[in-house]
Write a protein that holds these residues in place. Structure first.
Motif, mmCIF file in Angstrom:
data_model
loop_
_atom_site.group_PDB
_atom_site.id
_atom_site.type_symbol
_atom_site.label_atom_id
_atom_site.label_comp_id
_atom_site.label_asym_id
_atom_site.label_seq_id
_atom_site.Cartn_x
_atom_site.Cartn_y
_atom_site.Cartn_z
ATOM 1 N N LEU A 28 62.039 31.515 45.789
ATOM 2 C CA LEU A 28 63.449 31.903 45.844
ATOM 3 C C LEU A 28 63.867 32.251 47.273
ATOM 4 O O LEU A 28 64.937 31.857 47.729
ATOM 5 N N ASN A 29 62.999 32.954 48.007
ATOM 6 C CA ASN A 29 63.323 33.320 49.393
ATOM 7 C C ASN A 29 63.509 32.089 50.267
ATOM 8 O O ASN A 29 64.398 32.054 51.112
ATOM 9 N N LYS A 30 62.681 31.076 50.071
ATOM 10 C CA LYS A 30 62.815 29.859 50.858
ATOM 11 C C LYS A 30 64.113 29.135 50.526
ATOM 12 O O LYS A 30 64.772 28.587 51.399
ATOM 13 N N TRP A 31 64.512 29.125 49.264
ATOM 14 C CA TRP A 31 65.774 28.499 48.865
ATOM 15 C C TRP A 31 66.956 29.230 49.480
ATOM 16 O O TRP A 31 67.899 28.620 49.964
ATOM 17 N N ILE A 32 66.916 30.548 49.452
ATOM 18 C CA ILE A 32 68.007 31.340 50.039
ATOM 19 C C ILE A 32 68.093 31.058 51.531
ATOM 20 O O ILE A 32 69.167 30.839 52.078
ATOM 21 N N PHE A 33 66.939 31.055 52.203
ATOM 22 C CA PHE A 33 66.918 30.769 53.638
ATOM 23 C C PHE A 33 67.482 29.383 53.924
ATOM 24 O O PHE A 33 68.282 29.191 54.832
ATOM 25 N N LEU A 34 67.076 28.395 53.144
ATOM 26 C CA LEU A 34 67.548 27.029 53.330
ATOM 27 C C LEU A 34 69.062 26.937 53.140
ATOM 28 O O LEU A 34 69.763 26.301 53.924
ATOM 29 N N CYS A 35 69.573 27.592 52.112
ATOM 30 C CA CYS A 35 71.029 27.598 51.861
ATOM 31 C C CYS A 35 71.784 28.265 53.002
ATOM 32 O O CYS A 35 72.813 27.760 53.459
ATOM 33 N N LEU A 36 71.271 29.397 53.484
ATOM 34 C CA LEU A 36 71.931 30.095 54.592
ATOM 35 C C LEU A 36 71.888 29.262 55.865
ATOM 36 O O LEU A 36 72.847 29.242 56.627
ATOM 37 N N LEU A 37 70.796 28.565 56.068
ATOM 38 C CA LEU A 37 70.682 27.707 57.235
ATOM 39 C C LEU A 37 71.711 26.583 57.181
ATOM 40 O O LEU A 37 72.392 26.299 58.165
ATOM 41 N N ILE A 38 71.860 25.970 56.032
ATOM 42 C CA ILE A 38 72.839 24.884 55.874
ATOM 43 C C ILE A 38 74.255 25.409 56.071
ATOM 44 O O ILE A 38 75.058 24.802 56.775
ATOM 45 N N VAL A 39 74.565 26.551 55.477
ATOM 46 C CA VAL A 39 75.893 27.150 55.631
ATOM 47 C C VAL A 39 76.158 27.481 57.090
ATOM 48 O O VAL A 39 77.237 27.235 57.621
ATOM 49 N N GLY A 40 75.157 28.015 57.776
ATOM 50 C CA GLY A 40 75.308 28.349 59.196
ATOM 51 C C GLY A 40 75.578 27.124 60.042
ATOM 52 O O GLY A 40 76.430 27.136 60.924
#
Length: 159
Positions: A28-40
């Motif tokens: 879950l942490n990796k998914w959240i990080f990936l989503c935040l990276l894409i949004v950024g």
């Protein structure tokens, strides 16, 4: 490709140095990080990239702050720590950073004003109703008569 009867079937060819592919497991942490990276990456202000949003805008002044009690509570200062003045072209918003310059366009008449983000607002209860920005009295007056109260605007981050 081998021929079996009158049907052609593709069969995988075995390679001597076969590389095993293992599925990547995302926590879950990796998914959240990936989503935040894409949004950024998507929200970055690259040349030629312009993010615009539409919503409702209102205005606020020293008098309205005094009436609501926020003037006394914060000593006449905005969220960035500086003194609030009606005539300056400033705004309050939750989405942008302090110091960002925004182009605010009145969608009814096409008038434009440039404002600097210096405060936080509008009230959370108003944000839920579509209010996205509070303009200072001076800034609002540039794009609409004060009697309008609330207007539909488009906001673009400039700097």
């Amino acid at each position: 490709i081998k021929l079996h009867g009158d049907k052609m079937r593709a069969r995988p060819v075995q390679i001597a140095n076969k590389i095993e592919s293992t599925p990547v497991k995302f926590t879950l942490n990796k998914w959240i990080f990936l989503c935040l990276l894409i949004v950024g990456v998507l929200s970055a202000q690259a040349p030629g990239f312009c993010f615009a949003e539409e919503g409702m805008a209102s205005w606020y002044s020293v008098a309205s702050c005094k009436r609501e009690g926020t003037w006394q509570k914060y000593g006449g200062k905005m969220a960035n720590g500086k003194e609030f003045k009606d005539d300056k072209f400033t705004c309050a918003t939750w989405k942008y950073h302090f110091g960002d310059v925004l182009r605010v366009t009145n969608l009814r008449n096409g008038r434009i004003v440039y404002v600097r983000v210096t405060d936080r607002g509008p009230a959370k209860r108003l944000v839920k109703k579509g209010r996205i920005i509070d303009l200072s009295k001076g800034a609002f007056r540039q794009i609409a008569p004060l009697e309008s109260g609330i207007i539909r605007v488009q906001i673009e981050k400039i700097k």
